[in-house]
Scaffold this motif. Structure first.
Motif, PDB file in Angstrom:
ATOM      1  N   ASP A 177       0.810  -1.213   0.000  1.00 54.36           N
ATOM      2  CA  ASP A 177       0.000   0.000   0.000  1.00 54.36           C
ATOM      3  C   ASP A 177       0.849   1.272   0.000  1.00 54.36           C
ATOM      4  N   ALA A 178       2.135   1.163  -0.343  1.00 52.80           N
ATOM      5  CA  ALA A 178       3.023   2.323  -0.367  1.00 52.80           C
ATOM      6  C   ALA A 178       3.616   2.480  -1.763  1.00 52.80           C
ATOM      7  N   SER A 179       3.535   3.687  -2.311  1.00 51.72           N
ATOM      8  CA  SER A 179       4.100   3.919  -3.636  1.00 51.72           C
ATOM      9  C   SER A 179       5.597   4.198  -3.566  1.00 51.72           C
ATOM     10  N   ASP A 180       6.069   4.675  -2.401  1.00 55.15           N
ATOM     11  CA  ASP A 180       7.491   4.970  -2.222  1.00 55.15           C
ATOM     12  C   ASP A 180       7.960   4.370  -0.895  1.00 55.15           C
ATOM     13  N   PHE A 181       8.909   3.471  -0.952  1.00 50.86           N
ATOM     14  CA  PHE A 181       9.464   2.923   0.284  1.00 50.86           C
ATOM     15  C   PHE A 181      10.870   2.401   0.022  1.00 50.86           C
TER      16      PHE A 181
END
Length: 406
Positions: A214-218
């Motif tokens: 659920d994260a676009s940037d990690f």
């Protein structure tokens, strides 16, 4: 009021590339959602109903997508819903490290059908040690001749040129220099082969199956014998140029008097806060050589000498991640690896430094979490790299590549 007509997104593309793009869009949508109907696909993809119907029929025929009755939503027939069939095809995943090679036959849903493992000698010749890789793959294929294998994913630590499929070098494995891994594996087995750095592989696995869904940037931070990072930006793996990205383990923490590293730098943090450095310093404090299990046990029991070492190492890792946060400002940091498995004695000082030292306390807005994936995360990542290409270019795998093998 008039508006200028929008330029078609298909301008400059031929019918074949449009068909491939539309099929990828539908396949990714079915893969990423549950109980999707054809009507849902029309709404979600913006494609026409006849186009959706034609492509879905092809995917059902191939066995990649299945159909079943959905739940009733009122009077009338139950809707027909679509499911991604992970067991329709399989991928060979290889986790190559300085101590072992693990190989698994995995379905497209991440399930392991079978696996094998062998030890390798980092001081041995690469010709001899890589032959173990070929042997483990052959063993799996011999045991499962009836399954449809669409590709092979190879993960290794160190400097990797994924585009060329070359392992340039692996820390502490001196005989590996410019290993043509893709060429060797593809020539031997005939499957399309993908080669990737281990931290990058784990980042891709987190995006598909773990804490990064659920994260676009990690950023995935791997804390093991080496220290590295896999960076996801805009939902995609960032690989940089020259096969180099996320090499945070080669941040110098003692540039004047530090140990020399295989990378050519001096005082790299992974020499001190990687598992080997931690074991060396903890063993020196205790007065005998410790195994990882003993280190973990002493830390859990609260041994003051071991806790002192782990606190120092956790802070070193924290300072390294501060640089990463200040540079990238990701939504999330996911931590994995054997060092992370040491738990609170090393993670708490790490988190404290990140919280205290990040630029204007930006870390307050960044979630720091442990990976939810098992010890098979690197294997899962090697598989997922192939899966991602399959979802992007399904016709390459379902038609041309299969025809070449049969």
């Amino acid at each position: 009021m008039t508006t200028k007509p929008k330029a078609s997104k298909h301008i400059g593309k031929n019918q074949t590339s449009i068909k491939a793009e539309n099929t990828s869009s539908i396949l990714r949508t079915v893969h990423g959602t549950n109980n999707t109907s054809r009507a849902d696909l029309v709404r979600l993809t913006g494609l026409t109903a006849p186009t959706v119907s034609r492509i879905v029929s092809f995917l059902v025929e191939q066995g990649v997508v299945t159909e079943s009755p959905g739940a009733s939503v009122g009077v009338g027939r139950k809707p027909v819903v679509l499911h991604f069939n992970g067991r329709s095809r399989y991928i060979v995943a290889i986790d190559f490290s300085w101590a072992h090679v693990r190989t698994a036959l995995m379905d497209l849903g991440g399930g392991i059908l079978d696996h094998t493992e062998r030890t390798i000698d980092p001081k041995g010749s690469i010709k001899t040690e890589f032959e173990r890789v070929l042997e483990t793959v052959q063993e799996l294929l011999n045991r499962h001749r009836g399954v449809k294998v669409i590709g092979l994913g190879f993960s290794a630590p160190g400097l990797i040129n994924s585009e060329a499929g070359v392992v340039i070098s692996v820390p502490n494995f001196p005989s590996i220099r410019n290993l043509q891994a893709r060429q060797l594996l593809q020539t031997r087995f005939g499957f399309p082969t993908f080669v990737i750095n281990d931290a990058n592989a784990e980042a891709v696995a987190e995006k598909f199956f773990g804490q990064g869904r659920d994260a676009s940037d990690f950023v995935l931070v791997h804390l093991g014998y080496g220290i590295g990072a896999g960076i996801i930006v805009g939902g995609r793996l960032y690989t940089g140029n020259f096969g180099v990205s996320g090499e945070i383990g080669h941040t110098s923490v003692d540039r004047r008097h530090g140990k020399w590293c295989d990378c050519g730098n001096r005082g790299c943090v992974e020499l001190y806060a990687g598992l080997r450095g931690i074991l060396e310093d903890a063993s020196a404090q205790i007065g005998r050589q410790l195994s990882f299990a003993e280190l973990q046990q002493l830390g859990a029991e609260g041994d003051a000498k071991v806790l002192g070492v782990l606190k120092e190492k956790g802070e070193l890792i924290g300072y390294t991640i501060v640089n990463l946060v200040n540079l990238l400002a990701p939504q999330r940091i996911i931590v994995t690896g054997q060092v992370a498995a040491l738990g609170a004695p090393i993670l708490e000082p790490m988190k404290r430094i990140i919280t205290e030292r990040c630029f204007y306390h930006t870390a307050d807005q960044i979630s720091i979490t442990l990976s939810s994936l098992s010890e098979n995360s690197t294997l899962l990542g090697a598989m997922t790299v192939v899966l991602d290409d399959f979802l992007e270019n399904p016709y390459d795998f379902l038609t041309v590549r299969e025809e070449r093998r049969h």
